[in-house]
Design a protein around this motif. Sequence first.
Motif, PDB file in Angstrom:
ATOM      1  N   GLN A 159       7.914  23.389 -15.019  1.00 16.83           N
ATOM      2  CA  GLN A 159       7.181  22.232 -15.511  1.00 16.83           C
ATOM      3  C   GLN A 159       7.926  21.585 -16.690  1.00 16.83           C
ATOM      4  O   GLN A 159       8.019  20.361 -16.770  1.00 16.83           O
ATOM      5  CB  GLN A 159       5.777  22.621 -15.940  1.00 16.83           C
ATOM      6  CG  GLN A 159       4.927  21.436 -16.337  1.00 16.83           C
ATOM      7  CD  GLN A 159       3.524  21.846 -16.709  1.00 16.83           C
ATOM      8  OE1 GLN A 159       3.296  22.949 -17.178  1.00 16.83           O
ATOM      9  NE2 GLN A 159       2.588  20.956 -16.499  1.00 16.83           N
ATOM     10  N   ALA A 164       4.996  23.520  -9.644  1.00 14.79           N
ATOM     11  CA  ALA A 164       5.038  24.202 -10.935  1.00 14.79           C
ATOM     12  C   ALA A 164       3.626  24.586 -11.373  1.00 14.79           C
ATOM     13  O   ALA A 164       3.390  25.714 -11.823  1.00 14.79           O
ATOM     14  CB  ALA A 164       5.694  23.313 -11.991  1.00 14.79           C
ATOM     15  N   LYS A 165       2.685  23.664 -11.234  1.00 11.27           N
ATOM     16  CA  LYS A 165       1.295  23.943 -11.604  1.00 11.27           C
ATOM     17  C   LYS A 165       0.718  25.059 -10.740  1.00 11.27           C
ATOM     18  O   LYS A 165       0.023  25.949 -11.235  1.00 11.27           O
ATOM     19  CB  LYS A 165       0.428  22.689 -11.455  1.00 11.27           C
ATOM     20  CG  LYS A 165       0.572  21.717 -12.569  1.00 11.27           C
ATOM     21  CD  LYS A 165      -0.119  22.240 -13.792  1.00 11.27           C
ATOM     22  CE  LYS A 165      -0.221  21.165 -14.846  1.00 11.27           C
ATOM     23  NZ  LYS A 165      -0.685  21.692 -16.103  1.00 11.27           N
ATOM     24  N   LYS A 190       6.208  18.911  -9.515  1.00 10.76           N
ATOM     25  CA  LYS A 190       5.250  19.159 -10.590  1.00 10.76           C
ATOM     26  C   LYS A 190       4.062  19.938 -10.052  1.00 10.76           C
ATOM     27  O   LYS A 190       3.555  20.851 -10.715  1.00 10.76           O
ATOM     28  CB  LYS A 190       4.772  17.848 -11.208  1.00 10.76           C
ATOM     29  CG  LYS A 190       5.815  17.166 -12.055  1.00 10.76           C
ATOM     30  CD  LYS A 190       5.286  15.874 -12.618  1.00 10.76           C
ATOM     31  CE  LYS A 190       6.363  15.125 -13.362  1.00 10.76           C
ATOM     32  NZ  LYS A 190       5.882  13.854 -13.885  1.00 10.76           N
TER      33      LYS A 190
END
Length: 57
Positions: A46, A9-10, A6
Amino acid sequence: MAGNKKAKAKAEQAKGKVKETAGRAVGNERMEAEGRMEAARGDARQAKEKTKDVFKH
């Protein structure tokens, strides 16, 4: 491990947004397009992680 994905992805979303903005600022269409592509890849990653979370619980 999911938290790490995660975060990646951010980070990819943020990197893409910065690249897109920089490309727009200097008038470089290729850099702008690459930034949009990286941001979209981060969005997709995400979304995949969120979907996995839904089915996990």
